[in-house]
Design a protein around this motif. Structure first.
Motif, PDB file in Angstrom:
ATOM      1  N   ILE A 145      83.905  63.208  44.841  1.00 19.28           N
ATOM      2  CA  ILE A 145      82.779  63.784  45.590  1.00 19.28           C
ATOM      3  C   ILE A 145      81.886  64.501  44.579  1.00 19.28           C
ATOM      4  O   ILE A 145      82.274  65.515  44.003  1.00 19.28           O
ATOM      5  CB  ILE A 145      83.268  64.766  46.670  1.00 19.28           C
ATOM      6  CG1 ILE A 145      84.209  64.054  47.651  1.00 19.28           C
ATOM      7  CG2 ILE A 145      82.080  65.382  47.405  1.00 19.28           C
ATOM      8  CD1 ILE A 145      84.836  64.998  48.665  1.00 19.28           C
ATOM      9  N   ARG A 146      80.712  63.970  44.377  1.00 23.73           N
ATOM     10  CA  ARG A 146      79.819  64.500  43.337  1.00 23.73           C
ATOM     11  C   ARG A 146      78.787  65.442  43.938  1.00 23.73           C
ATOM     12  O   ARG A 146      78.419  65.314  45.108  1.00 23.73           O
ATOM     13  CB  ARG A 146      79.121  63.356  42.600  1.00 23.73           C
ATOM     14  CG  ARG A 146      80.089  62.369  41.948  1.00 23.73           C
ATOM     15  CD  ARG A 146      79.346  61.258  41.238  1.00 23.73           C
ATOM     16  NE  ARG A 146      80.258  60.270  40.682  1.00 23.73           N
ATOM     17  CZ  ARG A 146      80.843  60.368  39.476  1.00 23.73           C
ATOM     18  NH1 ARG A 146      80.591  61.428  38.739  1.00 23.73           N
ATOM     19  NH2 ARG A 146      81.652  59.423  39.039  1.00 23.73           N
ATOM     20  N   LEU A 147      78.291  66.370  43.094  1.00 24.50           N
ATOM     21  CA  LEU A 147      77.256  67.298  43.552  1.00 24.50           C
ATOM     22  C   LEU A 147      76.004  66.516  43.945  1.00 24.50           C
ATOM     23  O   LEU A 147      75.380  66.797  44.965  1.00 24.50           O
ATOM     24  CB  LEU A 147      76.932  68.317  42.448  1.00 24.50           C
ATOM     25  CG  LEU A 147      75.937  69.424  42.797  1.00 24.50           C
ATOM     26  CD1 LEU A 147      76.438  70.266  43.960  1.00 24.50           C
ATOM     27  CD2 LEU A 147      75.662  70.313  41.581  1.00 24.50           C
ATOM     28  N   LEU A 148      75.626  65.552  43.128  1.00 27.94           N
ATOM     29  CA  LEU A 148      74.554  64.611  43.458  1.00 27.94           C
ATOM     30  C   LEU A 148      75.152  63.206  43.413  1.00 27.94           C
ATOM     31  O   LEU A 148      75.671  62.784  42.373  1.00 27.94           O
ATOM     32  CB  LEU A 148      73.390  64.714  42.459  1.00 27.94           C
ATOM     33  CG  LEU A 148      72.628  66.043  42.416  1.00 27.94           C
ATOM     34  CD1 LEU A 148      71.541  65.997  41.332  1.00 27.94           C
ATOM     35  CD2 LEU A 148      72.021  66.389  43.751  1.00 27.94           C
ATOM     36  N   ASP A 149      75.076  62.471  44.520  1.00 30.17           N
ATOM     37  CA  ASP A 149      75.747  61.172  44.592  1.00 30.17           C
ATOM     38  C   ASP A 149      74.894  60.059  43.992  1.00 30.17           C
ATOM     39  O   ASP A 149      73.790  60.278  43.477  1.00 30.17           O
ATOM     40  CB  ASP A 149      76.152  60.850  46.032  1.00 30.17           C
ATOM     41  CG  ASP A 149      74.941  60.787  46.963  1.00 30.17           C
ATOM     42  OD1 ASP A 149      73.815  60.592  46.464  1.00 30.17           O
ATOM     43  OD2 ASP A 149      75.123  60.948  48.187  1.00 30.17           O
ATOM     44  N   GLU A 150      75.400  58.830  44.101  1.00 26.72           N
ATOM     45  CA  GLU A 150      74.732  57.684  43.488  1.00 26.72           C
ATOM     46  C   GLU A 150      73.376  57.387  44.111  1.00 26.72           C
ATOM     47  O   GLU A 150      72.479  56.865  43.447  1.00 26.72           O
ATOM     48  CB  GLU A 150      75.637  56.452  43.588  1.00 26.72           C
ATOM     49  CG  GLU A 150      76.858  56.507  42.686  1.00 26.72           C
ATOM     50  CD  GLU A 150      77.641  55.213  42.710  1.00 26.72           C
ATOM     51  OE1 GLU A 150      77.222  54.303  43.450  1.00 26.72           O
ATOM     52  OE2 GLU A 150      78.636  55.113  41.984  1.00 26.72           O
ATOM     53  N   SER A 151      73.195  57.713  45.379  1.00 29.48           N
ATOM     54  CA  SER A 151      71.898  57.466  46.013  1.00 29.48           C
ATOM     55  C   SER A 151      70.803  58.303  45.361  1.00 29.48           C
ATOM     56  O   SER A 151      69.669  57.846  45.190  1.00 29.48           O
ATOM     57  CB  SER A 151      71.977  57.763  47.512  1.00 29.48           C
ATOM     58  OG  SER A 151      72.238  59.138  47.740  1.00 29.48           O
ATOM     59  N   VAL A 152      71.142  59.525  44.973  1.00 30.21           N
ATOM     60  CA  VAL A 152      70.172  60.378  44.284  1.00 30.21           C
ATOM     61  C   VAL A 152      69.924  59.861  42.869  1.00 30.21           C
ATOM     62  O   VAL A 152      68.778  59.824  42.389  1.00 30.21           O
ATOM     63  CB  VAL A 152      70.655  61.839  44.250  1.00 30.21           C
ATOM     64  CG1 VAL A 152      69.679  62.706  43.457  1.00 30.21           C
ATOM     65  CG2 VAL A 152      70.830  62.386  45.655  1.00 30.21           C
ATOM     66  N   LEU A 187      83.027  67.763  42.785  1.00 31.64           N
ATOM     67  CA  LEU A 187      83.452  68.882  43.633  1.00 31.64           C
ATOM     68  C   LEU A 187      84.837  68.660  44.224  1.00 31.64           C
ATOM     69  O   LEU A 187      85.500  69.620  44.635  1.00 31.64           O
ATOM     70  CB  LEU A 187      82.436  69.086  44.770  1.00 31.64           C
ATOM     71  CG  LEU A 187      80.982  69.335  44.338  1.00 31.64           C
ATOM     72  CD1 LEU A 187      80.089  69.409  45.561  1.00 31.64           C
ATOM     73  CD2 LEU A 187      80.879  70.610  43.521  1.00 31.64           C
ATOM     74  N   GLY A 188      85.271  67.405  44.297  1.00 34.62           N
ATOM     75  CA  GLY A 188      86.564  67.093  44.895  1.00 34.62           C
ATOM     76  C   GLY A 188      86.739  65.591  45.018  1.00 34.62           C
ATOM     77  O   GLY A 188      86.050  64.813  44.339  1.00 34.62           O
ATOM     78  N   GLU A 189      87.667  65.170  45.882  1.00 40.85           N
ATOM     79  CA  GLU A 189      87.919  63.749  46.092  1.00 40.85           C
ATOM     80  C   GLU A 189      88.008  63.434  47.579  1.00 40.85           C
ATOM     81  O   GLU A 189      88.385  64.289  48.380  1.00 40.85           O
ATOM     82  CB  GLU A 189      89.228  63.318  45.408  1.00 40.85           C
ATOM     83  CG  GLU A 189      89.184  63.340  43.892  1.00 40.85           C
ATOM     84  CD  GLU A 189      90.484  62.810  43.290  1.00 40.85           C
ATOM     85  OE1 GLU A 189      91.427  62.544  44.071  1.00 40.85           O
ATOM     86  OE2 GLU A 189      90.535  62.671  42.055  1.00 40.85           O
ATOM     87  N   THR A 190      87.652  62.190  47.928  1.00 32.85           N
ATOM     88  CA  THR A 190      87.795  61.738  49.312  1.00 32.85           C
ATOM     89  C   THR A 190      89.251  61.339  49.549  1.00 32.85           C
ATOM     90  O   THR A 190      90.083  61.332  48.628  1.00 32.85           O
ATOM     91  CB  THR A 190      86.875  60.542  49.579  1.00 32.85           C
ATOM     92  OG1 THR A 190      87.278  59.452  48.728  1.00 32.85           O
ATOM     93  CG2 THR A 190      85.423  60.888  49.280  1.00 32.85           C
ATOM     94  N   ASP A 191      89.538  60.997  50.778  1.00 31.27           N
ATOM     95  CA  ASP A 191      90.901  60.574  51.110  1.00 31.27           C
ATOM     96  C   ASP A 191      91.303  59.327  50.343  1.00 31.27           C
ATOM     97  O   ASP A 191      92.489  59.105  50.062  1.00 31.27           O
ATOM     98  CB  ASP A 191      91.015  60.314  52.624  1.00 31.27           C
ATOM     99  CG  ASP A 191      90.819  61.595  53.425  1.00 31.27           C
ATOM    100  OD1 ASP A 191      91.047  62.681  52.850  1.00 31.27           O
ATOM    101  OD2 ASP A 191      90.415  61.505  54.607  1.00 31.27           O
TER     102      ASP A 191
END
Length: 711
Positions: free
Chosen positions: A374-381, A365-369
């Protein structure tokens, strides 16, 4: 010598690279994992998953999850869905379609709503992420389906409900995913909805209506068993590809392919036995091992959020499927075992879960600073899905196995008998090579479910010590035996020397207590004068067995509909219900539609039986046998017909019957037909229990008795 040794040692580096060694390791796992774990009452499916985790890249790294594993595993997943569609009882599926739809909505909406709430309010996921996150729990994989298939309960009500509901919930979950992906790409507009709707309609029409036409043509033209099996594999992958093009997951395409070929691959046929055998022996175990290779317990040591998300996913994924199964059980007043089967089949998350997680993980979806995506579903999921797969597959395997055994036990206790109350012994009288295969295929269709050893094939040699006749007899009998063996059914060979063929046949009928004699009509000769004479003055003189005269112009699996015609008073013949059982078995095992024609009395008998034991059938009042040709004229090319006949001594005899052989020779050389002469003297169990089957008040009792037989 040193170079050879170095080459040999290089093959032992991990992960293994040598294809022979890799395949050997997988085969050893498939062989021994179920054997070892079954001793401690662990389902074999779970054993293969655990073995995959041990030898996989996250375990001892013996095998890499490379393209060879993925391709074969994908075939296994498609196989599971294909078998689910192929083995489903379409008549029961139609009868219980609202139950399947209800369960499908329960098992989609309950996990979906609770998943959204948990993701948004507990972990502060955005609404879009929460929706994709929730679709993970709505879907499920029929990973424990092989358990119910192995126990022979794949046609029962709870399995039908679970399989139908799986199709509905997976389609809805994947549709939600497609919409969410479209939202992230800004494509959800009128064109998006038009495209996905049109593609789904085209895909469904091609598979559900086009595949049966192609399949029927192929099976009529090609009789080679290997070619037929390869054709089935082609249809599975083609349907999966068409599903992808239509915007849904390949597993939906495989399931639709099973539905499309359901009526063309009879459940008692040799082809069905091959399909199930290869799938359960190779492809499905490969899939389970490939699932195990994904599991990595080390990911839970990364951070606390991964553990929290994993626990939440596991609790929601299993608890909501349990709630959906209980809701279905309460709604339709099912037994505890039936509800347990539905929960067990729907509890496992694997294929569709991985598909949704990977799609969501790959959407940025984008990038952090700091430049991190920035993923729709992150690594924790992504990591949490691993625990969900492991725990849900474990729960699914144990719950399904436990309730499946209880359901089998309950059905056996409720059933009066699983076989025909009359001792069923079927004899195939073979003489012409062209009739052996059709007769053997018919016998496999009409036999009772549990009859695996009371089938016989007989050839009578009229000239003693004739070596060529002996060799010909052995060839005919071996051909019939091979067909039976390929369907996992024993057909016992009989050779008899007798100068009088008819007398020899009747003596074998007495010796082996034959209940059904099947005679084949040679397609080239038809009803020749000699055949007619032998039939009416020989075979039919034996009054203790039903006589079935069979003419096959095309494979029995390609018949779309049978027209069954009854003469008046045929239900008063002592062998009528035993003969009717054969027609019912033919309908159940082949999946063909049945159209019954008969008098009001007979149609009432059929209606009462249909209430107890459903088949895809219709009934039509027919009283005038002189107009029987009008019925034949309405038949289509792929229709067959069944005539209940009688001899002059029988109550149901009609003068018009003497013209049937000539009419068949003139107009039905290219059609399948079956003439059934019910026996005249066997005191059937039906007659003993009903006492007066001509009494109108006894029709319901007749239905009850027959329903117990078909149970």
């Amino acid at each position: 010598m040193l170079s050879i040794l170095s080459l040999n040692f290089s093959t032992l580096t991990l992960p293994l690279e040598d294809p022979v060694l890799k395949f050997l390791v997988v085969l050893i796992i498939i062989l021994f994992a179920p054997i070892l774990l079954n001793k401690i009452k662990v389902p074999h499916l779970l054993g293969l998953i655990i073995a995959g985790a041990i030898v996989g890249p996250n375990g001892f790294n013996v095998l890499a999850r490379d393209a060879s594993i993925v391709v074969t595993g994908t075939t296994g997943l498609l196989y599971i869905m294909f078998l689910a569609g192929l083995e489903i009882d379409l008549n029961e599926f139609k009868k219980n379609k609202w139950k399947s739809i209800t369960f499908g909505l329960y098992t989609f909406s309950i996990p979906f709503i609770l998943g959204i709430m948990g993701a948004h309010f507990l972990f502060n996921f955005s609404w879009l992420t929460a929706i994709v996150f929730a679709s993970i729990f709505s879907s499920h994989t029929l990973i424990s389906y092989p358990i119910v298939s192995k126990l022979g309960i794949q046609k029962t009500l709870p399995v039908n409900i679970a399989v139908g509901g799986t199709m509905i919930t997976d389609i809805l979950a994947l549709l939600v995913l497609a919409i969410c992906v479209g939202v992230t790409q800004g494509e959800v507009n009128a064109a998006f909805w038009t495209k996905i709707s049109v593609s789904m309609i085209i895909f469904s029409a091609v598979v559900l209506f086009g595949f049966p036409i192609i399949g029927r043509w192929f099976f009529k033209k090609i009789s080679d068993s290997i070619s037929q099996y390869i054709f089935v594999l082609v249809m599975i992958y083609l349907a999966a590809l068409l599903a992808e093009l239509g915007g849904v997951e390949p597993i939906i395409g495989a399931f639709f392919a099973g539905l499309a070929l359901n009526r063309l691959i009879p459940h008692t046929s040799a082809l069905m036995n091959r399909v199930e055998f290869v799938g359960n022996a190779i492809f499905i175990p490969f899939f389970l091992i490939s699932v195990g290779m994904i599991i990595d317990f080390s990911v839970f040591l990364n951070d606390i959020k991964t553990i929290e998300v994993a626990l939440l996913m596991t609790i929601i994924g299993i608890a909501t499927k349990y709630f959906a199964a209980v809701a279905t059980q309460k709604t339709f007043k099912l037994t505890k075992e039936q509800g347990g089967i539905i929960f067990g089949l729907s509890a496992s998350h694997a294929a569709a879960t991985l598909a949704i997680v990977m799609v969501g993980y790959n959407i940025i979806l984008g990038e952090t600073d700091s430049g991190e995506p920035i993923r729709l579903l992150d690594e924790s999921v992504l990591n949490g899905s691993i625990l969900l797969i492991l725990v849900s597959c474990t729960v699914s395997s144990f719950v399904t196995q436990k309730n499946a055994h209880q359901l089998v036990k309950a059905e056996n206790e409720n059933a009066v008998t699983e076989v025909d109350p009359d001792d069923e012994n079927i004899l195939l009288a073979v003489n012409h090579p062209s009739t052996v295969e059709p007769m053997a295929d018919l016998a496999l269709m009409i036999k009772s479910k549990n009859n695996r050893g009371n089938l016989y094939v007989l050839n009578i040699i009229s000239e003693e010590k004739n070596e060529s006749s002996m060799k010909n007899a052995e060839k005919l009998l071996h051909s019939a035996q091979s067909i039976g063996a390929s369907a996992d059914t024993e057909i016992k060979p009989l050779i008899r020397y007798d100068a009088d063929i008819i007398k020899g046949m009747n003596n074998e009928i007495k010796v082996n207590s034959i209940s059904d004699l099947v005679i084949g009509v040679d397609t080239e000769k038809g009803f020749s004068p000699t055949f007619v004479y032998n039939l009416y003055n020989g075979y039919l003189n034996n009054q203790s067995a039903n006589v079935l005269v069979y003419h096959s112009a095309q494979p029995v699996s390609t018949i779309q509909k049978y027209v069954v015609i009854f003469p008046a008073k045929v239900h008063l013949e002592s062998g009528f219900f035993h003969s009717l059982l054969k027609v019912w078995n033919l309908a159940r095992n082949s999946g063909s539609k049945i159209e019954f024609y008969g008098s009001e009395d007979i149609i009432k008998v059929i209606e009462n039986i249909r209430k107890k034991v459903n088949i895809d059938s219709s009934v039509i009042i027919f009283n005038n046998w002189s107009e029987i040709r009008k019925i034949f004229e309405k038949m289509k090319d792929d229709d067959g017909f069944i005539l209940f006949m009688a001899t002059r001594e029988m109550q149901s005899y009609l003068p018009e019957m003497q013209h049937v052989p000539n009419y068949l020779n003139q107009h039905f050389r290219n059609r399948n037909y079956l003439l059934i002469f019910p026996n005249q003297t066997r005191e059937s169990e039906y007659k003993k229990q009903t006492r007066a089957i001509g009494n109108m008040d006894d029709f319901m009792e007749i239905g009850n008795i027959v329903s117990r037989i078909f149970k």
